[in-house]
Each structure stands twice: as C-alpha cells, then as structure tokens.
Design an enzyme around this catalytic site. Structure first.
Site, mmCIF file in Angstrom:
data_model
loop_
_atom_site.group_PDB
_atom_site.id
_atom_site.type_symbol
_atom_site.label_atom_id
_atom_site.label_comp_id
_atom_site.label_asym_id
_atom_site.label_seq_id
_atom_site.Cartn_x
_atom_site.Cartn_y
_atom_site.Cartn_z
ATOM 1 N N SER A 144 0.824 -1.202 0.000
ATOM 2 C CA SER A 144 0.000 0.000 0.000
ATOM 3 C C SER A 144 0.866 1.263 0.000
ATOM 4 C CB SER A 144 -0.965 -0.030 1.184
ATOM 5 O OG SER A 144 -1.902 1.009 1.110
ATOM 6 N N ASP A 303 -2.692 6.256 -3.953
ATOM 7 C CA ASP A 303 -1.510 5.571 -3.420
ATOM 8 C C ASP A 303 -1.074 4.475 -4.394
ATOM 9 O OD1 ASP A 303 -3.568 3.783 -2.949
ATOM 10 O OD2 ASP A 303 -2.886 3.203 -0.959
ATOM 11 N N ASP A 305 -1.138 1.277 -4.736
ATOM 12 C CA ASP A 305 -2.041 0.213 -5.186
ATOM 13 C C ASP A 305 -3.436 0.743 -5.499
ATOM 14 O OD1 ASP A 305 -2.422 0.585 -2.381
ATOM 15 O OD2 ASP A 305 -3.416 -1.353 -2.243
ATOM 16 N N ASP A 307 -5.953 2.158 -3.948
ATOM 17 C CA ASP A 307 -7.183 1.957 -3.185
ATOM 18 C C ASP A 307 -7.502 3.165 -2.293
ATOM 19 O OD1 ASP A 307 -5.221 1.539 -1.261
ATOM 20 O OD2 ASP A 307 -6.036 -0.365 -0.546
#
Length: 577
Positions: A144, A303, A305, A307
C-alpha cells in the site's frame, strides 16, 4: 530454535540461494540486525503479510512468500476449492512481480490454477477479478502506502473481500503449520504455463472493470455539459492508478486531466516522496505546483495500489486549495451518491451507509438526514465487504455507500475493497454536477457542514519500532483497558467501548452492553458534545494510533477544538511512555 541457530540454518542449508546467503553474511557482525531478522517468523495476520524486504524469517522474501502461499494452498485444498483457481495482482514495489510469480508457481505446484495479471494493477481490480473469474481466492502483492523498503501479501476470498472469519484463522493456522521451508512446493514457470496452471490476464479483466465503473455514473448529462471545462490534476504517486484513472476519466469526457509528470511512471523507489501516502502533504507538493500553473479545479493523488484517494479542491473565492481528509472526501462522495440516487430513483427502505468505527460522526448525520441505516464495522474495508455479502446472502439490506477514514471508499458492489479509481471518477462527476449549479466542490463541502454540523476528525500516531516497541504498544493498551479515563481533554467520557472484551460501559450508570462486533484490540470513548477518541495498534505498521473527532459551530471553532483535543490525547499518552 533460537534466532542465532535459525540464522546459521539459513547460511548452511542448500535450499537457500547464494544471493540470500551473501546478504546474511554481510550482517554477521550486527547482532541486533540478526535478531530482528530471525527472532520470529514474519507474522501472517488477518491482513496477510507485510514487512521489510530482505533475507530472514521476519522479512519479505521469496521464501516467506512461498511459505505463506503453501499455507494458503493447504487451506484451499481443505475446503475443496482447488478447481476454482486464484487471481494474483501486484503493484510497482520492489520485488512485486517476483513475489507474484513465486506465489503463482507454488499454487500451480499444488494443483491450483493461478491467474496472474500481465503487469501491475490496482488492488480494487484484483478484488473485481476474483469475482469475475469465479476464483476461490486472490493474492495481491503490495504494501500500500508504506515506505519503499516494505512489501506485502494480501489474501482475498471468493467474495472479493480480504479474508475474514473463519477463513482468516483457517489460513493463518495452515501457514503456521509450514515450519520447514524446504517442503514448500514450487515448479518451473514454463512448465506451469504449458500445463495451463499459470494463466496471464489483462484486458479481459480491465475492460469489464472499467465498464462497471462507468455504469455507476449518475449524471453523464453534467459531464457532457461541463466536463471539458473542468481542470483536473492527477498523480498516481509512481503506482498503479495511472492507466485506469486516466482511462475512465477520458472515456467519460473529462478532457483536461493533467498528470504530474515526475510521479507518472511506476517506480518502487518512490523518488519524489519519503513515502507514497496521499494522506501526507508532501505527496501533493508537485501536484499543487502544477495545479496553480494550469488553474486546476481539483487535485487528486492515489496511493501505489490505488485503493486510497487524496484530494485538494479549489476555493474559487480565495483561489486557495483546501485539503480534504479521507473523512471529508468520503462524506462528500457519499452525500453526492446518496442524494442523487434519492433524486433519480428514490432510496430503498433498507438502504445502508457503512463506515468503520474510527470514521467521522458526520457519516451518522448524513444517514440520519436521508433516513437510511448507519452501520459501523471494525477498521479494515474487508468488514464493509463482509457486510455487503451478508446483505446479499440474507436478502435484507441495500448497500448505498461505504467508507473509512483512511482515504478509502467504495461506490457500487462490483468489488469488495476500497477503490480510488471509482472514487476519482465519482468525485470528478460530482465536481461536474456542482459546476452546473455554479458551485465548486469546496462550496459543496461547506454546504454539508451547514446541513450536518462542522465535524472535524484527525489521527495521531506514535511509532514504536522493534521488539521493545511492540511491548510498549501493548502496555499502553493494557493501561487504558484497566483504567478507563473519566474525561479526556475537558470532555466527559459518556461510554467506554472495549472491542476486545466486547463491552460498552455506560460511565454514569455502570451498565455494560455488548459491542456486537468481532473481538479486536481497540478502545473507543464516546465523549460529550458528539466528540470521541479511539485507540488502536496499527495492523500493518509498528504504530499505535489515536483517532479523535469533535463537532464545532464553525470551521474555526472545530479546528480549535480539534487541536486542543489532539494535544490532550498526546499528553495523556506521554505520561505512559
């Protein structure tokens, strides 16, 4: 076996490759580093694995990834899910493609087909792929928004959400049973492909995923009217959001999307930021510079990834760009979606707004305003996903919107994890809609404050690294658990919730009721004047987090109250350190 013996085992066992042994030999004189790397196995928790990349049992490397995957494969076999296969995605971090392949080849060797994305993809698309392909599980290689030295391994179940009970415990138990790294199965990649056990996926998932997002648009008419006039600055922060975010905005008709060039391309070193977190001011320095050059209406950053979504919006009256916290952007998107669904088609009687326990009380006010149910779940979007599954299974409850304060939300039920791609799309749609009403997003935010109250929420975190740090975090939790404060920052504690003990204690009467949520190491204090404080150890970082919220009579009043309460909370904790 102690950490020294385990260190020697890795140096001497022919199973471990020479590069790993060379790295370990380089720390031979550093006793503390050896201990940190080998005093425990990298814990496979309810969110999977997350740790620093490197050699050792307490690090992210090909061996710990294989070990985790063998445990997952054993669990899948135990529930007879081998035939369904597993979807695998990865982000732009160091070793992400390699870890994805190691997981895929371990699964393949265990007779479980792996569907691996051809290149990096967002977390929410992995959630979607699990459902689209009918897989038993999914694996996402990402850490993340952590610093570049980290990577992680998240496991999803067949509903598309990250693992929840009973599967989380079942998988954790199977991973713990794998004690000999050399017994972990793997196979040659070419052989796996030849046998149809390693399948590459890409556009066959991308296209329907984007179509699902576009189907959620409520006001294409507004985008058609003013989409070409809006100016949007966007940064993927060197991660996975670049292609899908730009694609969906372009296909809907947003013609002026300016991508921050220095942060456009994937780069696991994240060279423009100390860590790639859209919650941090530094993540927006380059974006705001570009925004001022092109006179942008809003600035978005996802960010690595994709999400989580960070947002700045322009106040047309002052020319200033205001930062929106995850609570603010979540409520802004949620209010837009719910209000426009009500206007266009009416709201279902069993409609629900779902939020995590550490999210703003403004969500409660929004739900009350629209006459829908407000449901609280534990921190972690998987619990929102679990609630959607419960609605579907029981045939009672209609998901309208879900959010958590950590910059994550979900419109629609095509995925079961927070989605910064759909959040970017919906926020831009909302900007177009409000523009047709001669309003900016900041105007819409102020309008919400006027309707619901000037809620201000924040979070402080104390980082306590290493073995001693973990012990100190536990000590803080134990002290607060055993001695619930009667007041915090001038506010009286109305009730004290202990989610580990499943209790809510009324401080005035002493009456104790149940929280009704699964056990979790979280303490929550309801305070007078709609204020609150919550304490929980981070599930992914060596931190203890203190969330808090207040309600003011104006922006200035809310800011003042929030700052005062934040200082009081830290002062309270300082006494324990």
């Amino acid at each position: 076996m102690g950490y020294k013996e385990m260190y020697q085992e890795w140096l001497n066992n022919p199973y471990f490759d020479e590069a790993t042994k060379a790295e370990l030999r380089s720390i031979a004189a550093d006793e503390k580093e050896i201990e940190e790397r080998f005093y425990m196995d990298l814990e496979f928790g309810t969110a999977g694995l997350r740790g620093v990349i490197g050699a050792g049992t307490n690090r992210m490397n090909v061996y710990t990834v294989r070990k985790a995957t063998q445990g997952l494969a054993n669990y899948i076999a135990a529930v007879n899910g081998q035939a369904k296969g597993v979807a695998i995605a990865y982000d732009s971090r160091r070793m992400s493609p390699e870890f994805a392949d190691e997981a895929a080849l371990c699964l393949a060797a265990n007779g479980i087909k792996a569907y691996v994305f051809e290149s990096l993809r967002p977390t929410p698309e992995l959630s979607y792929a699990v459902r689209k392909l009918g897989c038993i599980a999914g694996i996402n290689i990402t850490a993340s928004h952590n610093p570049p030295e980290y990577n992680g391994y998240k496991v999803y179940w067949e509903d598309g959400a990250q693992i929840t009970p009973p599967h989380d415990k079942g998988i954790m138990d199977e991973v713990k049973k794998v004690t000999d790294y050399a017994t972990v199965k793997t196979m040659d990649k070419d052989a796996a492909k030849e046998q149809g056990m390693y399948v590459t996926i890409g556009a066959d998932i991308d296209d329907p995923y984007i179509a699902e997002l576009k189907s959620l648009v409520l006001h294409q008419d507004s985008i058609d009217a003013v989409g070409k006039d809006l100016k949007i600055v966007y940064s993927p922060l060197h991660g996975t959001g670049n292609i899908p975010v730009r694609r969906v905005l372009k296909e809907l008709g947003f013609a002026n999307v300016y991508v921050v060039p220095e942060q456009e391309l994937p780069d696991g070193e994240f060279p423009t930021v100390s860590y790639p977190n859209p919650e941090a001011e530094e993540a927006f320095e380059l974006g705001l510079k570009l925004a001022k050059e092109v006179d942008a209406d809003l600035v978005l950053a996802t960010d690595p990834d994709a999400d989580r979504l960070g947002v700045y919006v322009k106040d047309s009256k002052t020319g200033e760009y205001h930062s929106l916290t995850g609570n603010m952007s979540g409520c802004l998107i949620g209010d837009y979606v719910i209000s426009q669904r009500k206007e266009k088609e009416g709201l279902p009687e069993d409609g629900a707004f779902i939020k995590s326990i550490v999210s703003t009380n403004m969500a409660d006010a929004i739900a009350k305003y629209y006459g829908i149910q407000l449901i609280e779940v534990l921190t972690g979007f998987k619990f929102i996903g679990q609630k959607i599954l419960e609605f579907e299974t029981k045939g009672n409850g209609t998901y309208l919107f879900g959010m958590e304060e950590s910059y994550g939300c979900l419109t629609g039920t095509y995925a079961r994890d927070k989605d910064a791609v759909v959040a970017s799309m919906t926020l831009c749609e909302a900007a177009a809609y409000y523009k047709t009403k001669n309003m900016t997003l900041w105007d819409a935010m102020i309008d919400m404050y006027e309707r619901f109250g000037y809620y201000k929420d924040d979070v402080k975190a104390i980082t306590l690294k290493g073995i001693e740090g973990l012990e100190k975090i536990q000590e803080i939790m134990n002290t607060l658990r055993e001695n619930a404060p009667a007041e915090i920052g001038g506010y009286q504690v109305v009730s004290a919730r202990d989610y580990k003990k499943d209790t809510i204690q009324n401080m005035a009467t002493g009456e104790v009721t149940a929280t009704g949520l699964p056990s979790s190491n979280v303490l929550y204090y309801d305070l007078t004047d709609d204020a609150w404080v919550c304490v929980r150890p981070s599930g992914t970082e060596p931190k203890v987090k203190f969330y808090y919220g207040v309600k003011g009579t104006s922006l200035a009043d809310a800011d003042e109250k929030s700052e005062k309460l934040g200082k009081e909370v830290l002062a309270m904790i300082d006494k324990m350190l």
